[in-house]
Design an enzyme around this catalytic site. Structure first.
Site, PDB file in Angstrom:
ATOM      1  N   GLY A 230       3.351  -4.484   8.870  1.00  0.00           N
ATOM      2  CA  GLY A 230       3.270  -3.038   9.042  1.00  0.00           C
ATOM      3  C   GLY A 230       2.044  -2.401   8.446  1.00  0.00           C
ATOM      4  N   THR A 231       0.893  -3.046   8.607  1.00  0.00           N
ATOM      5  CA  THR A 231      -0.341  -2.447   8.101  1.00  0.00           C
ATOM      6  C   THR A 231      -1.486  -2.616   9.091  1.00  0.00           C
ATOM      7  OG1 THR A 231      -1.968  -2.413   6.298  1.00  0.00           O
ATOM      8  CG2 THR A 231      -0.960  -4.550   6.799  1.00  0.00           C
ATOM      9  N   THR A 232      -2.334  -1.600   9.144  1.00  0.00           N
ATOM     10  CA  THR A 232      -3.527  -1.692  10.004  1.00  0.00           C
ATOM     11  C   THR A 232      -4.609  -2.522   9.323  1.00  0.00           C
ATOM     12  OG1 THR A 232      -4.018   0.502   9.073  1.00  0.00           O
ATOM     13  CG2 THR A 232      -3.336   0.445  11.373  1.00  0.00           C
TER      14      THR A 232
ATOM     15  N   ASP B  30       6.046   4.867  -1.476  1.00  0.00           N
ATOM     16  CA  ASP B  30       7.434   5.351  -1.396  1.00  0.00           C
ATOM     17  C   ASP B  30       8.385   4.644  -2.362  1.00  0.00           C
ATOM     18  OD1 ASP B  30       7.503   3.647   1.818  1.00  0.00           O
ATOM     19  OD2 ASP B  30       7.956   2.809  -0.161  1.00  0.00           O
TER      20      ASP B  30
ATOM     21  N   HIS C  46      -1.524   1.245  -4.204  1.00  0.00           N
ATOM     22  CA  HIS C  46      -1.904   2.653  -4.038  1.00  0.00           C
ATOM     23  C   HIS C  46      -1.031   3.574  -4.873  1.00  0.00           C
ATOM     24  CE1 HIS C  46      -4.026   1.826   0.080  1.00  0.00           C
ATOM     25  NE2 HIS C  46      -4.582   1.203  -0.944  1.00  0.00           N
TER      26      HIS C  46
ATOM     27  N   GLN D 139       0.846  -1.198   0.000  1.00  0.00           N
ATOM     28  CA  GLN D 139       0.000   0.000   0.000  1.00  0.00           C
ATOM     29  C   GLN D 139       0.881   1.246   0.000  1.00  0.00           C
ATOM     30  OE1 GLN D 139      -3.406  -0.804   3.072  1.00  0.00           O
ATOM     31  NE2 GLN D 139      -1.642  -2.114   3.543  1.00  0.00           N
TER      32      GLN D 139
ATOM     33  N   ALA E  59       9.412  -4.756  12.038  1.00  0.00           N
ATOM     34  CA  ALA E  59       9.598  -5.570  10.826  1.00  0.00           C
ATOM     35  C   ALA E  59      11.036  -6.053  10.671  1.00  0.00           C
ATOM     36  CB  ALA E  59       9.182  -4.756   9.604  1.00  0.00           C
TER      37      ALA E  59
ATOM     38  N   ASN F 275       3.697  -6.815  13.418  1.00  0.00           N
ATOM     39  CA  ASN F 275       3.185  -5.482  13.748  1.00  0.00           C
ATOM     40  C   ASN F 275       3.199  -5.332  15.268  1.00  0.00           C
ATOM     41  OD1 ASN F 275       1.663  -3.129  14.192  1.00  0.00           O
ATOM     42  ND2 ASN F 275       0.440  -3.506  12.343  1.00  0.00           N
TER      43      ASN F 275
HETATM   44  N1  APR Z   1       7.306  -2.675  12.040  1.00  0.00           N
HETATM   45  C1  APR Z   1       6.093  -3.197  11.729  1.00  0.00           C
HETATM   46  N2  APR Z   1       4.929  -2.503  11.834  1.00  0.00           N
HETATM   47  C2  APR Z   1       5.010  -1.238  12.295  1.00  0.00           C
HETATM   48  C3  APR Z   1       6.239  -0.619  12.657  1.00  0.00           C
HETATM   49  C4  APR Z   1       7.418  -1.404  12.515  1.00  0.00           C
HETATM   50  N3  APR Z   1       8.634  -0.903  12.830  1.00  0.00           N
HETATM   51  N4  APR Z   1       5.971   0.654  13.082  1.00  0.00           N
HETATM   52  C5  APR Z   1       4.624   0.825  12.978  1.00  0.00           C
HETATM   53  N5  APR Z   1       4.055  -0.306  12.521  1.00  0.00           N
HETATM   54  C6  APR Z   1       2.635  -0.563  12.251  1.00  0.00           C
HETATM   55  C7  APR Z   1       1.664   0.247  13.081  1.00  0.00           C
HETATM   56  O1  APR Z   1       1.401  -0.409  14.304  1.00  0.00           O
HETATM   57  C8  APR Z   1       0.427   0.258  12.175  1.00  0.00           C
HETATM   58  O2  APR Z   1      -0.408  -0.855  12.450  1.00  0.00           O
HETATM   59  O3  APR Z   1       2.387  -0.167  10.923  1.00  0.00           O
HETATM   60  C9  APR Z   1       0.997   0.099  10.768  1.00  0.00           C
HETATM   61  C10 APR Z   1       0.834   1.347   9.910  1.00  0.00           C
HETATM   62  O4  APR Z   1      -0.545   1.536   9.726  1.00  0.00           O
HETATM   63  P1  APR Z   1      -1.055   2.778   8.850  1.00  0.00           P
HETATM   64  O5  APR Z   1      -0.322   3.999   9.255  1.00  0.00           O
HETATM   65  O6  APR Z   1      -2.544   2.727   8.903  1.00  0.00           O
HETATM   66  O7  APR Z   1      -0.545   2.425   7.378  1.00  0.00           O
HETATM   67  P2  APR Z   1      -1.206   1.450   6.341  1.00  0.00           P
HETATM   68  O8  APR Z   1      -1.795   0.235   6.987  1.00  0.00           O
HETATM   69  O9  APR Z   1      -0.186   1.217   5.300  1.00  0.00           O
HETATM   70  O10 APR Z   1      -2.385   2.371   5.726  1.00  0.00           O
HETATM   71  C11 APR Z   1      -2.983   1.868   4.584  1.00  0.00           C
HETATM   72  O11 APR Z   1      -4.242   3.890   4.269  1.00  0.00           O
HETATM   73  O12 APR Z   1      -4.488   6.165   4.160  1.00  0.00           O
HETATM   74  C12 APR Z   1      -4.258   5.041   3.429  1.00  0.00           C
HETATM   75  O13 APR Z   1      -3.141   5.145   1.392  1.00  0.00           O
HETATM   76  C13 APR Z   1      -2.909   5.137   2.768  1.00  0.00           C
HETATM   77  O14 APR Z   1      -1.540   3.303   2.082  1.00  0.00           O
HETATM   78  C14 APR Z   1      -2.201   3.870   3.205  1.00  0.00           C
HETATM   79  C15 APR Z   1      -3.346   2.989   3.659  1.00  0.00           C
END
Ligand code: APR
Length: 249
Positions: free
Chosen positions: A194-196, A109, A124, A106, A238, A220
């Site tokens: 690393g995604t919600t 970068d 994305h 997603q 990660a 995560n």
């Molecule tokens: N290692 C693993 N996970 C991590 C780390 C780490 N070092 N640091 C943070 N995280 C986790 C957080 O706990 C969180 O659950 O990474 C996740 C980031 O979540 P978001 O900020 O919601 O990012 P993402 O899941 O990629 O969002 C999806 O939402 O707004 C849209 O387009 C945007 O691509 C994005 C999409």
């Protein structure tokens, strides 16, 4: 070594096809802010227009007032500038030595491309790819330092935009076609790193695979809707988790 680490290392060695979903968290160790959670861009981004970030970063806003959307896209790009792929991206590349690996990210970068992963689906889009909204002019930039914001097409004076998917927009056709193709072929092992997991096209294939008995892994530090669904859960970052798994192989 934890039982989970040993089990996931063994699962990778048995696997022929591995899917790896990644989100902003895998780039956190490159120094990039995530979108949500502690220090998240969406939390800290003061939207001067008094609108929610999902509104200013939406396709509708871009159509009406592209300069507003560009202001926040440029803020996200600035947060990425000077950062680079990290050990977690490189660990994913290393898995290509033992299995066919597909990265479904997603992130916008471009770090999985930079790390050299062979099969990357950028669901994305990518901040670096710009295209004109009026003609077929398009080009890739290293960063936005040289751009005037908002960038105007020097061929037709139309508004340029990055290939990133804005809120309310459809995912890119090519990405969806490839995503559908690889999931029809199936996977022996699926990671979510690393995604919600807020989007159905992230959560559903992993939850379904788990239900079907496919080994699924979440990396995560925080809990997500996947945390109670996956076979193995690592709450370290990660880079640390992937290093421990590679060391155990
Ligand atoms: N290692 C693993 N996970 C991590 C780390 C780490 N070092 N640091 C943070 N995280 C986790 C957080 O706990 C969180 O659950 O990474 C996740 C980031 O979540 P978001 O900020 O919601 O990012 P993402 O899941 O990629 O969002 C999806 O939402 O707004 C849209 O387009 C945007 O691509 C994005 C999409």
């Amino acid at each position: 070594m934890s039982d989970d680490t040993a089990a996931v290392a063994a699962a990778i060695k048995r696997a022929e096809r591995v899917a790896i979903f990644t989100g902003a968290g895998i780039s956190a160790e490159s120094g990039l802010p995530t979108y949500r959670g502690v220090g998240g861009l969406y939390n800290d981004m003061t939207v001067d227009e008094g609108l929610p970030i999902e509104e200013v970063l939406s396709g509708g806003m871009f159509a009406r007032s592209p300069e507003i959307t560009w202001k926040y896209i440029a803020e996200i790009e600035r947060a990425c500038r000077g950062a680079a792929a990290n050990d977690a991206h490189r660990a994913i590349l290393a898995l290509e030595a033992v299995a066919e690996v597909w990265v479904i990210t997603q992130n916008v970068d471009g770090f999985h491309r930079d790390a050299g992963s062979a099969n990357v689906i950028e669901l994305h889009g990518n901040l670096a790819d710009l295209a004109c909204t009026q003609c077929d002019a398009n080009f890739t930039v290293r960063d936005y330092a040289e751009l005037s914001i908002p960038p105007i097409c020097d061929r037709c004076a139309g508004m340029m935009r990055p290939s990133v998917v804005l809120f309310g927009e459809m995912l890119p056709d090519a990405a969806v076609t490839e995503y559908d193709r690889i999931f029809r072929a199936g996977f022996d092992l699926i990671f979510a790193i690393g995604t919600t997991a807020g989007f159905p096209y992230i959560y559903e294939p992993i939850a379904q695979a788990s239900r079907q008995g496919v080994t699924t892994v979440e990396i995560n530090p925080d809990e997500t809707p996947l945390s109670n669904v996956v076979t193995h859960r690592f709450t370290s970052g990660a880079g640390v988790a992937l290093k421990s798994i590679l060391d155990a192989m």
